[in-house]
Design a protein around this motif. Sequence first.
Motif, PDB file in Angstrom:
ATOM      1  N   ILE B 106       0.831  -1.212   0.000  1.00  0.00           N
ATOM      2  CA  ILE B 106       0.000   0.000   0.000  1.00  0.00           C
ATOM      3  C   ILE B 106       0.864   1.259   0.000  1.00  0.00           C
ATOM      4  CG2 ILE B 106      -1.697   1.368   1.297  1.00  0.00           C
ATOM      5  CD1 ILE B 106      -3.097  -1.186   1.931  1.00  0.00           C
ATOM      6  N   MET B 107       0.640   2.100  -0.999  1.00  0.00           N
ATOM      7  CA  MET B 107       1.389   3.340  -1.151  1.00  0.00           C
ATOM      8  C   MET B 107       0.448   4.508  -0.879  1.00  0.00           C
ATOM      9  SD  MET B 107       4.412   4.453  -2.052  1.00  0.00           S
ATOM     10  CE  MET B 107       5.234   3.311  -3.193  1.00  0.00           C
ATOM     11  N   GLN B 108       0.884   5.413  -0.003  1.00  0.00           N
ATOM     12  CA  GLN B 108       0.121   6.653   0.138  1.00  0.00           C
ATOM     13  C   GLN B 108       0.637   7.631  -0.911  1.00  0.00           C
ATOM     14  OE1 GLN B 108      -1.193   8.703   3.939  1.00  0.00           O
ATOM     15  NE2 GLN B 108       0.546   9.965   3.363  1.00  0.00           N
ATOM     16  N   LEU B 109      -0.284   8.043  -1.767  1.00  0.00           N
ATOM     17  CA  LEU B 109       0.060   8.972  -2.834  1.00  0.00           C
ATOM     18  C   LEU B 109      -0.525  10.331  -2.467  1.00  0.00           C
ATOM     19  CD1 LEU B 109       1.037   9.504  -5.802  1.00  0.00           C
ATOM     20  CD2 LEU B 109      -1.276   8.885  -6.503  1.00  0.00           C
ATOM     21  N   THR B 110       0.320  11.352  -2.410  1.00  0.00           N
ATOM     22  CA  THR B 110      -0.161  12.704  -2.126  1.00  0.00           C
ATOM     23  C   THR B 110       0.004  13.546  -3.379  1.00  0.00           C
ATOM     24  OG1 THR B 110       0.600  12.439   0.146  1.00  0.00           O
ATOM     25  CG2 THR B 110       0.020  14.664  -0.552  1.00  0.00           C
ATOM     26  N   VAL B 111      -1.062  14.215  -3.759  1.00  0.00           N
ATOM     27  CA  VAL B 111      -0.977  15.104  -4.920  1.00  0.00           C
ATOM     28  C   VAL B 111      -1.455  16.488  -4.503  1.00  0.00           C
ATOM     29  CG1 VAL B 111      -1.467  13.175  -6.486  1.00  0.00           C
ATOM     30  CG2 VAL B 111      -3.318  14.719  -5.817  1.00  0.00           C
ATOM     31  N   GLN B 112      -1.039  17.456  -5.271  1.00  0.00           N
ATOM     32  CA  GLN B 112      -1.449  18.829  -5.018  1.00  0.00           C
ATOM     33  C   GLN B 112      -2.304  19.271  -6.199  1.00  0.00           C
ATOM     34  OE1 GLN B 112       0.267  22.272  -5.810  1.00  0.00           O
ATOM     35  NE2 GLN B 112      -1.153  23.157  -4.340  1.00  0.00           N
ATOM     36  N   ALA B 113      -3.499  19.780  -5.906  1.00  0.00           N
ATOM     37  CA  ALA B 113      -4.402  20.207  -6.987  1.00  0.00           C
ATOM     38  C   ALA B 113      -5.178  21.420  -6.503  1.00  0.00           C
ATOM     39  CB  ALA B 113      -5.365  19.083  -7.347  1.00  0.00           C
ATOM     40  N   ASN B 114      -5.165  22.473  -7.269  1.00  0.00           N
ATOM     41  CA  ASN B 114      -5.891  23.684  -6.877  1.00  0.00           C
ATOM     42  C   ASN B 114      -7.307  23.677  -7.460  1.00  0.00           C
ATOM     43  OD1 ASN B 114      -3.597  24.665  -5.570  1.00  0.00           O
ATOM     44  ND2 ASN B 114      -2.831  25.549  -7.486  1.00  0.00           N
ATOM     45  N   GLY B 115      -8.220  24.255  -6.715  1.00  0.00           N
ATOM     46  CA  GLY B 115      -9.562  24.464  -7.250  1.00  0.00           C
ATOM     47  C   GLY B 115     -10.441  23.231  -7.222  1.00  0.00           C
ATOM     48  N   LEU B 116     -10.151  22.295  -6.339  1.00  0.00           N
ATOM     49  CA  LEU B 116     -10.977  21.085  -6.265  1.00  0.00           C
ATOM     50  C   LEU B 116     -11.735  21.110  -4.942  1.00  0.00           C
ATOM     51  CD1 LEU B 116     -11.442  18.394  -7.786  1.00  0.00           C
ATOM     52  CD2 LEU B 116      -9.636  17.422  -6.414  1.00  0.00           C
ATOM     53  N   ASN B 117     -13.055  21.037  -5.015  1.00  0.00           N
ATOM     54  CA  ASN B 117     -13.855  20.962  -3.789  1.00  0.00           C
ATOM     55  C   ASN B 117     -14.170  19.506  -3.499  1.00  0.00           C
ATOM     56  OD1 ASN B 117     -14.165  23.772  -3.262  1.00  0.00           O
ATOM     57  ND2 ASN B 117     -15.545  23.846  -5.036  1.00  0.00           N
ATOM     58  N   PHE B 118     -13.952  19.100  -2.263  1.00  0.00           N
ATOM     59  CA  PHE B 118     -14.238  17.694  -1.946  1.00  0.00           C
ATOM     60  C   PHE B 118     -14.489  17.517  -0.461  1.00  0.00           C
ATOM     61  CE2 PHE B 118      -9.687  18.201  -1.298  1.00  0.00           C
ATOM     62  CZ  PHE B 118      -9.434  17.474  -0.155  1.00  0.00           C
ATOM     63  N   TYR B 119     -15.051  16.395  -0.123  1.00  0.00           N
ATOM     64  CA  TYR B 119     -15.167  15.953   1.262  1.00  0.00           C
ATOM     65  C   TYR B 119     -14.291  14.715   1.405  1.00  0.00           C
ATOM     66  CZ  TYR B 119     -19.536  18.689   1.444  1.00  0.00           C
ATOM     67  OH  TYR B 119     -20.478  19.681   1.401  1.00  0.00           O
ATOM     68  N   ALA B 120     -13.629  14.577   2.555  1.00  0.00           N
ATOM     69  CA  ALA B 120     -12.870  13.358   2.821  1.00  0.00           C
ATOM     70  C   ALA B 120     -13.810  12.174   2.732  1.00  0.00           C
ATOM     71  CB  ALA B 120     -12.251  13.419   4.222  1.00  0.00           C
ATOM     72  N   GLY B 121     -13.397  11.122   2.035  1.00  0.00           N
ATOM     73  CA  GLY B 121     -14.244   9.937   1.891  1.00  0.00           C
ATOM     74  C   GLY B 121     -14.880   9.837   0.517  1.00  0.00           C
ATOM     75  N   PRO B 144      -5.292  23.549   3.703  1.00  0.00           N
ATOM     76  CA  PRO B 144      -4.906  24.828   3.088  1.00  0.00           C
ATOM     77  C   PRO B 144      -3.900  24.652   1.951  1.00  0.00           C
ATOM     78  CG  PRO B 144      -4.688  24.899   5.494  1.00  0.00           C
ATOM     79  CD  PRO B 144      -5.006  23.499   5.139  1.00  0.00           C
ATOM     80  N   ASP B 145      -3.092  23.595   1.990  1.00  0.00           N
ATOM     81  CA  ASP B 145      -2.099  23.438   0.920  1.00  0.00           C
ATOM     82  C   ASP B 145      -2.657  22.670  -0.290  1.00  0.00           C
ATOM     83  OD1 ASP B 145      -2.301  21.020   2.156  1.00  0.00           O
ATOM     84  OD2 ASP B 145      -0.163  20.730   2.517  1.00  0.00           O
ATOM     85  N   ASN B 146      -3.989  22.450  -0.293  1.00  0.00           N
ATOM     86  CA  ASN B 146      -4.654  21.829  -1.449  1.00  0.00           C
ATOM     87  C   ASN B 146      -4.101  20.460  -1.828  1.00  0.00           C
ATOM     88  OD1 ASN B 146      -6.464  23.969  -1.912  1.00  0.00           O
ATOM     89  ND2 ASN B 146      -4.833  25.126  -2.899  1.00  0.00           N
ATOM     90  N   THR B 147      -3.787  19.651  -0.804  1.00  0.00           N
ATOM     91  CA  THR B 147      -3.301  18.312  -1.116  1.00  0.00           C
ATOM     92  C   THR B 147      -4.405  17.287  -0.926  1.00  0.00           C
ATOM     93  OG1 THR B 147      -2.501  18.039   1.136  1.00  0.00           O
ATOM     94  CG2 THR B 147      -0.893  18.776  -0.513  1.00  0.00           C
ATOM     95  N   LEU B 148      -4.275  16.192  -1.662  1.00  0.00           N
ATOM     96  CA  LEU B 148      -5.186  15.053  -1.516  1.00  0.00           C
ATOM     97  C   LEU B 148      -4.338  13.810  -1.335  1.00  0.00           C
ATOM     98  CD1 LEU B 148      -6.445  16.965  -4.045  1.00  0.00           C
ATOM     99  CD2 LEU B 148      -8.310  15.350  -3.686  1.00  0.00           C
ATOM    100  N   GLU B 149      -4.809  12.931  -0.435  1.00  0.00           N
ATOM    101  CA  GLU B 149      -4.081  11.690  -0.187  1.00  0.00           C
ATOM    102  C   GLU B 149      -4.924  10.499  -0.619  1.00  0.00           C
ATOM    103  OE1 GLU B 149      -2.109  13.645   3.828  1.00  0.00           O
ATOM    104  OE2 GLU B 149      -3.234  11.767   4.003  1.00  0.00           O
ATOM    105  N   PHE B 150      -4.247   9.532  -1.218  1.00  0.00           N
ATOM    106  CA  PHE B 150      -4.904   8.296  -1.643  1.00  0.00           C
ATOM    107  C   PHE B 150      -4.079   7.113  -1.163  1.00  0.00           C
ATOM    108  CE2 PHE B 150      -5.481  11.623  -4.829  1.00  0.00           C
ATOM    109  CZ  PHE B 150      -6.854  11.695  -4.933  1.00  0.00           C
ATOM    110  N   HIS B 151      -4.741   6.005  -0.857  1.00  0.00           N
ATOM    111  CA  HIS B 151      -4.024   4.781  -0.491  1.00  0.00           C
ATOM    112  C   HIS B 151      -4.126   3.818  -1.669  1.00  0.00           C
ATOM    113  CE1 HIS B 151      -5.054   5.719   4.011  1.00  0.00           C
ATOM    114  NE2 HIS B 151      -4.246   6.603   3.474  1.00  0.00           N
ATOM    115  N   ILE B 152      -3.023   3.581  -2.338  1.00  0.00           N
ATOM    116  CA  ILE B 152      -3.056   2.775  -3.564  1.00  0.00           C
ATOM    117  C   ILE B 152      -2.532   1.374  -3.255  1.00  0.00           C
ATOM    118  CG2 ILE B 152      -2.397   2.691  -5.990  1.00  0.00           C
ATOM    119  CD1 ILE B 152      -3.618   5.376  -5.441  1.00  0.00           C
ATOM    120  N   ARG B 153      -3.422   0.411  -3.309  1.00  0.00           N
ATOM    121  CA  ARG B 153      -3.002  -0.975  -3.058  1.00  0.00           C
ATOM    122  C   ARG B 153      -2.521  -1.611  -4.366  1.00  0.00           C
ATOM    123  NH1 ARG B 153      -5.406  -6.308  -2.352  1.00  0.00           N
ATOM    124  NH2 ARG B 153      -7.447  -5.553  -3.029  1.00  0.00           N
TER     125      ARG B 153
END
Lengths: 128, 323
Positions: B106-121, B144-153
Amino acid sequence: MSETTEAPVSLFEQLGGAAAVDAAVDIFYRKVLEDYRINRYFSNVDMAQQAAKQKAFLTMAFGGPNNYTGQDMRDAHARLVKMGLDDSHFDAVMENLTATLQELNVPENLIAQVAALAETTRNDVLGK
Amino acid sequence: MPHITLGASQLTCPSETLLLDSLLQANLRIPYSCRQGICQSCLMQSLDAKPPALAQVGLKDTLQRQNYFLACRCYPEQDMHITLPNQHGQSINAVVTEKRRLAPDIMQLTVQANGLNFYAGQFINLQRADGLTRSYSIANPPSPDNTLEFHIRRLPHGQFSNWVHDGLAIGDPLTLSQAQGSCYYLPDNPAQPLLLIGTGSGLAPLYGIIHDALAQGHSGDIHLYHGSRDPDGLYLTEELHTLAANVAHFHYTPCLSGEPQASGYAQGRAHELALADKKNLKGWRVYLCGHPEMVNNSQRMAYIKGASLKDIYSDAFVVQQAE
């Protein structure tokens, strides 16, 4: 003194309308899922969709506004009839429906009317 | 009369006509079935104005919040720009900022993306430059730093997951869809007890939801059961144990279903242990993520134990067949 002149109130209104359907679906669907005689016919389906179908069925049985068509009911149950769905299972569902209404303290004469409406779907459900 | 915009079409819709009928009369292809607000086939979303309240009756609160509504129950009151579910929004460019191994596969992938509205989950479609696309859940609340984390199996023949593990580098671009899905936290009932059950990388959305709930001051008990066959499949265990030690109303139970037994873990399947521990789930909010069979069984068991269907949020992880 015994004269009653009020406008006839529909079965649906006497039962309490849409709110009553919601309350009944909640109890009824749990009973069905817990009933070992029939719950295998309710497995492997999207529960929200299934609950929506129960709600449509109860709305119809409560005399509420509905788009019931026998053909839809036949199509929806054809697969289950192939799995062995028969009168005994329909009877079990009717039993759960009656028990649900009793739990909600619905008067017996109204329960009888609901049961009679639900009963009209038997042949379509069983593909007869 | 309200003006309704759907894609390239603009209609003037009388307020006394159901929106579904107006759309169908204009030969727009809208899925529908019961026409009674029950089947939710005609689910649509308003991208600007709030839809009429009546058109939202029966929808999950998380969908209501995103201005979803039923076209067959909608008498339009004002101008709306509408869309069918998940067909809206342009894609967004993101850059990989971090890769961190959480477990052997399992890899935690962090990306930075501006202008994306989301809820965790919620989930997002990640797209590689050549178009290969997979859906992953967001494991962190908006920051605030506009990052998103994903767990990639890593899947045995998974084209996308193997590429993320082996090929993708810091600084590489990725294309993201808009966030989708209704499996997330809403702060409308902060005292409600929460039960979260996940298997494998189904922890990702739950991890995000828990942090979101705590950040928003959730005061009710939060119970997390995370399951796997062997210890390698459980991850972020240190972080979760620490969180449980620091937050009195957060409870963490890592579960192992395989042999042999290992100390520090509950023995058995996560959902069976979780649901056996709870006599009555009336009034609970339940989140289920991971293996589809686990999700389906748990949904049923939680419902029978008294949870209301509208309080059960689930996300079944379906593995895409390799082409």
